[in-house]
Motif scaffolding. Structure first.
Motif, mmCIF file in Angstrom:
data_model
loop_
_atom_site.group_PDB
_atom_site.id
_atom_site.type_symbol
_atom_site.label_atom_id
_atom_site.label_comp_id
_atom_site.label_asym_id
_atom_site.label_seq_id
_atom_site.Cartn_x
_atom_site.Cartn_y
_atom_site.Cartn_z
ATOM 1 N N LEU A 1 0.834 -1.211 0.000
ATOM 2 C CA LEU A 1 0.000 0.000 0.000
ATOM 3 C C LEU A 1 0.863 1.252 0.000
ATOM 4 N N ARG A 2 0.323 2.314 -0.590
ATOM 5 C CA ARG A 2 0.976 3.616 -0.471
ATOM 6 C C ARG A 2 1.010 4.018 1.000
ATOM 7 N N ARG A 3 1.921 4.933 1.342
ATOM 8 C CA ARG A 3 1.994 5.455 2.701
ATOM 9 C C ARG A 3 1.732 6.959 2.653
ATOM 10 N N MET B 1 -4.128 4.057 6.409
ATOM 11 C CA MET B 1 -4.921 4.232 5.204
ATOM 12 C C MET B 1 -4.575 3.137 4.206
ATOM 13 N N ALA B 2 -5.558 2.751 3.411
ATOM 14 C CA ALA B 2 -5.230 1.864 2.294
ATOM 15 C C ALA B 2 -5.074 2.723 1.045
ATOM 16 N N CYS B 3 -6.176 3.298 0.536
ATOM 17 C CA CYS B 3 -6.074 4.000 -0.751
ATOM 18 C C CYS B 3 -5.645 5.461 -0.602
ATOM 19 N N VAL C 1 -7.424 7.940 -1.118
ATOM 20 C CA VAL C 1 -8.146 8.775 -2.086
ATOM 21 C C VAL C 1 -9.669 8.641 -1.971
ATOM 22 N N GLY C 2 -10.141 7.984 -0.915
ATOM 23 C CA GLY C 2 -11.580 7.982 -0.661
ATOM 24 C C GLY C 2 -12.356 6.779 -1.144
ATOM 25 N N LEU C 3 -11.657 5.735 -1.599
ATOM 26 C CA LEU C 3 -12.374 4.591 -2.162
ATOM 27 C C LEU C 3 -12.728 3.506 -1.147
ATOM 28 N N CYS C 4 -11.875 3.301 -0.145
ATOM 29 C CA CYS C 4 -11.957 2.024 0.584
ATOM 30 C C CYS C 4 -12.583 2.089 1.962
ATOM 31 N N ARG C 5 -12.720 3.256 2.544
ATOM 32 C CA ARG C 5 -13.265 3.392 3.902
ATOM 33 C C ARG C 5 -12.378 2.729 4.951
ATOM 34 N N GLY C 6 -11.112 2.626 4.659
ATOM 35 C CA GLY C 6 -10.197 2.048 5.638
ATOM 36 C C GLY C 6 -9.864 3.010 6.762
ATOM 37 N N GLY D 1 -16.782 -2.376 -2.682
ATOM 38 C CA GLY D 1 -15.994 -1.869 -1.571
ATOM 39 C C GLY D 1 -14.765 -1.092 -1.999
ATOM 40 N N ARG E 1 -14.351 10.839 -9.122
ATOM 41 C CA ARG E 1 -13.384 11.920 -8.908
ATOM 42 C C ARG E 1 -12.001 11.499 -9.400
ATOM 43 N N ARG F 1 -8.175 -0.431 10.561
ATOM 44 C CA ARG F 1 -8.971 -1.319 9.716
ATOM 45 C C ARG F 1 -8.172 -1.936 8.576
ATOM 46 N N VAL F 2 -6.998 -1.396 8.299
ATOM 47 C CA VAL F 2 -6.213 -1.883 7.156
ATOM 48 C C VAL F 2 -4.745 -2.059 7.525
ATOM 49 N N ASP G 1 -0.943 -4.102 5.509
ATOM 50 C CA ASP G 1 -0.563 -4.752 4.249
ATOM 51 C C ASP G 1 0.515 -5.798 4.444
ATOM 52 N N VAL H 1 -12.842 -3.438 7.251
ATOM 53 C CA VAL H 1 -13.655 -2.224 7.264
ATOM 54 C C VAL H 1 -14.970 -2.485 8.006
ATOM 55 N N GLU I 1 -18.998 -0.726 6.319
ATOM 56 C CA GLU I 1 -19.457 0.654 6.505
ATOM 57 C C GLU I 1 -20.318 1.049 5.306
ATOM 58 N N LEU J 1 -6.800 0.506 -5.324
ATOM 59 C CA LEU J 1 -6.498 1.246 -4.102
ATOM 60 C C LEU J 1 -5.058 1.748 -4.112
ATOM 61 N N VAL J 2 -4.206 1.083 -4.873
ATOM 62 C CA VAL J 2 -2.810 1.513 -4.984
ATOM 63 C C VAL J 2 -2.644 2.434 -6.190
#
Lengths: 240, 310
Positions: free
Chosen positions: A46-48, A205-207, A209-214, B25, B35, B62-63, B65, B74, B77, B273-274
């Motif tokens: 994942l990005r940091r 965070m995972a994404c 950018v608002g996609l995953c709700r992590g 998800g 966006r 919640r996450v 890697d 998650v 939600e 997500l990446v």
């Protein structure tokens, strides 16, 4: 927000386990202090996310502490390397709502407050900074903030002092606080500081950018994503 | 002639202009993804899992890697069915004119049926993806997807409640996925989606505690691809209904591999997500990969890996 490859200009240790990374590339996506960069790092999936500490037309700076696999790998980035970055994420601090700001930073939470201090200086307002660190060798940005002509107060846990011990003194002639640091410090500041304020939260965070709700945190108006609706929240909005 | 490749795909009666959909998800209800990339390019749009009541989800963190993937807990939600019917679904239908797939998650059999009946009312929904495989909630979810009797009961109840195509999303956290797959097919499922995430965990060395507040989370990403391929292969051999393949698909080559193993279309989640442009990149790269294989139609690749073996 902008995704692109950014060139590593420098990546040097500035305090115990803390590195200052300067990346070159477009910064047009940065609108406010407190926004963050989401960086892809070889070796972790994942990005940091990292708050931006400073930026100009040519690039931006982050300060980070080596705490895990991702930051350990990032510390190996050398000039000549390039990194895949999504820049200009999150909402950032609002510097238009204070005439006498108090910036409260804990450890490696301090970097976005440097960018914020520069924004304030740019509109003719001199902030006061209250920074807390574990010990003397962990201090970052105090000299840089003094160089901006800010009044800087530093507390060291090694000397038995925390930022909350000097909150009254620091907030005396202030009208609003801006805080970033570990959650324990933020909760204590929110509880003890009588001023209105904005707090920058940190979550995994995972994404980004608002996609995953992590990264969702609870606010008085429901769950909010730290990466999009945050990372900066008004003190009054948080459900702490 | 890369441009001559026909990317159209079908999952039973549901026609897709290309086989690439976002995995539930990782797309929100469309506005979040819009966006970041042109969602009108997608073959289908799979909404985030919807429950009867609004849910905040699990505590932080919640996450986390691992070298070739991530874990999430998650915890479903979502704003709940009332809000989704009134706001999120109509908003998505205004932005996206292709097939919209509603992901449904209940905590009882009756709740699955009730949610299916609600989505049945909407002209905007092309199919239902019945999530009997969420590993991150303490009741329901995966409990239905790891027991063929319960999986059959959910499928039967949803079949009665809705005239929409029913895609059942299966859990990989089972001894024999073909038993669950056949139970769903027998009760009238129109398609099967697999795999949901693999149950896993990590431990934080600093805190000496599980890295996720929920202790366990769902593993996804490139590391899941071989497991997903194996299960898509097994299920393709066991049932006659189409399969939507997912689990670690990150490139056009992965998507084709999944298709050869038996998938009629693919969902991509973690890769986006990446790299938020991952789905568009896959759609753009598919014609070249298919051309290089000597094919002109994506649909001709479905299940090809099964042909000619003894």
């Amino acid at each position: 927000m902008r995704q692109g490859l950014y060139n590593v200009i420098s990546n040097e240790s500035v305090a115990r386990g803390v590195y200052r990374l300067r990346l070159e590339g477009s910064t047009r996506a940065l609108a406010r202090a407190g926004q963050f960069a989401d960086i892809r790092i070889d070796g972790v999936y994942l990005r940091r996310p990292f708050s931006v500490a400073d930026w100009d037309d040519e690039g931006f700076v982050i300060l980070y502490k080596v705490v895990g696999e991702g930051t350990r790998a990032l510390a190996g980035a050398r000039p000549g390397h390039s990194l895949d970055v999504i820049l200009g994420l999150g909402n950032g601090f609002d510097e238009t709502i204070s005439r006498a700001p108090l910036l409260i930073g804990g450890g490696v939470g301090a970097p976005p407050l440097y960018a914020l201090a520069k924004r304030f200086i740019g509109i003719g307002i001199k902030p006061v900074a209250l920074l807390g660190f574990a010990s003397r060798c962990d201090i970052i940005l105090a000299d840089e903030l003094r160089a901006l002509d800010c009044r800087v107060m530093v507390t060291l846990e090694s000397e038995g002092e925390r930022v909350t011990d000097r909150l009254d003194e620091a907030s005396a002639d202030r009208d609003r606080f801006y805080a970033c640091g570990p959650e324990g410090m933020l909760r204590a500041v929110k509880r003890q500081c009588g001023l209105p304020g904005q707090l920058s939260l940190e979550t995994r965070m995972a994404c980004g950018v608002g996609l995953c709700r992590g990264c969702t945190c609870m606010t008085l108006t429901g769950g909010k994503r730290v990466c999009v609706e945050g990372p900066v929240f008004d003190k009054e909005a948080l459900a702490w | 002639m890369v441009s001559a490749v026909d990317l159209s795909a079908s999952v039973g009666a549901v026609r897709l202009k290309n086989p690439v959909m976002p995995a539930s998800g990782t797309f929100g209800f469309g506005a979040d993804a819009a966006r970041l990339y042109d969602i009108t390019r997608l073959g289908g749009a799979v909404m985030k899992g919807v429950t009867k009541e609004p849910r905040f989800g699990n505590d932080q963190p919640r996450v986390t890697d691992c070298p070739a993937g991530m874990l999430n807990a998650v915890g479903l939600e979502n704003p709940g069915i009332d809000s989704v019917m009134k706001q999120e679904l109509p908003a998505l239908a205004r932005m996206y004119k292709g097939p919209i797939i509603a992901n449904v998650c209940g905590f009882t059999v009756d709740e699955y049926a009730e949610l299916a009946a609600r989505f049945d009312e909407s002209q905007d929904v092309a199919a239902l993806e019945i999530n009997i495989s969420c590993p991150n909630v303490s009741h329901g979810g995966m409990a239905f997807g790891t027991d063929s009797v319960a999986a059959a009961a959910v499928t039967r109840a949803v079949r009665r409640a809705s005239g929409k195509p029913i895609w059942v999303k299966l859990s990989p956290n089972v001894t024999d996925i073909t038993r669950i797959a056949r139970a769903c097919e027998d009760e009238g499922a129109d398609a099967l989606c697999l795999i949901n995430t693999l149950l896993g965990m990590r431990v934080d060395l600093r805190t000496r505690r599980p890295a996720l507040a929920n202790t366990f989370g769902g593993l996804s990403g490139p590391c899941a691809l071989p497991v997903a391929l194996r299960m898509v292969w097994q299920v393709y051999e066991a049932v006659r209904i189409p399969i939507v393949g997912m689990g670690g698909v990150s490139s056009a080559r992965d998507a084709v591999e999944m298709t050869l193993a038996g998938a009629s279309a693919v969902e991509i989640g973690t890769a986006a997500l990446v790299d938020p442009s991952a789905l568009i990149r896959v759609i753009d790269e598919l014609p070249r990969v298919i051309t290089e294989m000597g094919y002109a139609r994506y649909a001709d690749l479905v299940g090809k890996a099964h042909q000619g073996k003894g």
